[in-house]
Write an enzyme that holds these catalytic residues in place. Sequence first.
Site, PDB file in Angstrom:
ATOM      1  N   GLU A   1     -11.364  -1.410  11.615  1.00 58.83           N
ATOM      2  CA  GLU A   1     -10.189  -1.361  11.569  1.00 58.83           C
ATOM      3  C   GLU A   1     -10.140  -2.010   9.747  1.00 58.83           C
ATOM      4  OE1 GLU A   1      -5.383  -2.377  11.285  1.00 58.83           O
ATOM      5  OE2 GLU A   1      -6.676  -3.321  12.707  1.00 58.83           O
TER       6      GLU A   1
ATOM      7  N   ASP B   1       2.731   5.253   4.560  1.00 58.84           N
ATOM      8  CA  ASP B   1       3.946   5.435   4.969  1.00 58.84           C
ATOM      9  C   ASP B   1       3.762   5.779   3.270  1.00 58.84           C
ATOM     10  OD1 ASP B   1       5.463   2.942   2.412  1.00 58.84           O
ATOM     11  OD2 ASP B   1       3.810   2.600   4.267  1.00 58.84           O
TER      12      ASP B   1
ATOM     13  N   ASP C   1      -2.872  -0.821   0.197  1.00 57.80           N
ATOM     14  CA  ASP C   1      -1.594  -1.137  -1.109  1.00 57.80           C
ATOM     15  C   ASP C   1      -2.368   0.413  -1.219  1.00 57.80           C
ATOM     16  OD1 ASP C   1      -1.447  -1.337  -3.026  1.00 57.80           O
ATOM     17  OD2 ASP C   1      -1.704  -3.703  -3.215  1.00 57.80           O
TER      18      ASP C   1
ATOM     19  N   ASP D   1     -10.066  -8.115   6.717  1.00 58.87           N
ATOM     20  CA  ASP D   1      -9.281  -8.568   5.999  1.00 58.87           C
ATOM     21  C   ASP D   1      -9.533  -9.603   5.287  1.00 58.87           C
ATOM     22  OD1 ASP D   1      -5.837  -7.108   6.479  1.00 58.87           O
ATOM     23  OD2 ASP D   1      -6.361  -9.283   4.895  1.00 58.87           O
TER      24      ASP D   1
END
Length: 219
Positions: A47, A157, A121, A72
Amino acid sequence: MGRSKLKRFAENLERENILQDDKPNFDKLKGNWNKAHFKNDLPLIVELGCGKGEYSVGLAERFPQNNFIGVDVKGDRLWVGSTEAIEKGIDTVAFLRAQIQQIDTFFDEDEVSEFWITFPDPRPKKRDIKRRLTSPRFLEMYKKLLKPEGIVNFKTDNTALFEYTLETLQERKDIKDLKFTFDLYNSDLQEYTFGIKTTFEKKYLEKGVEIKYMQFKFA
């Protein structure tokens, strides 16, 4: 820097499920994840931009037949996913603190079975197009690192980023099995996301924002 962050960073140093540049195996992971860290031969699912690791941990709970790695750069966020994995006794999930643009220094060719890109982002400015995680530069990296028939999942989104990604994929001749929806929760593609929702995703759903999802492979 707040005390809570400092405490989390200190705990990260002691945790086996967090890999970062001050750990012994950090420079030995490429091509050796199963041997150097997981001590098994299970497929690797990665991920990218995992944040607090909701997807990495959620997938690991549902699919114990795979290994999962959340990537991350934010150590305090990784601490959250690491803590949840420890509390649930899940040893098939790990967290890599690194820049995503450098993942080809941590994974070898044909080493990854599946990528998840979850709410990255959107990088809306034109000068940042190359930094979008679905730009041609990154797609080439994923193609190189994925096994044959490896899968890329993308959830966002942001409509503009989703449309950009679709256009980018449709311009290529090496994309196959493309599935996509602009409204995941009114789509039969929900089965591919396993009901897992990130904290970020839940906030946008509460605001009535439709979640976009796609899945594809490289030919």
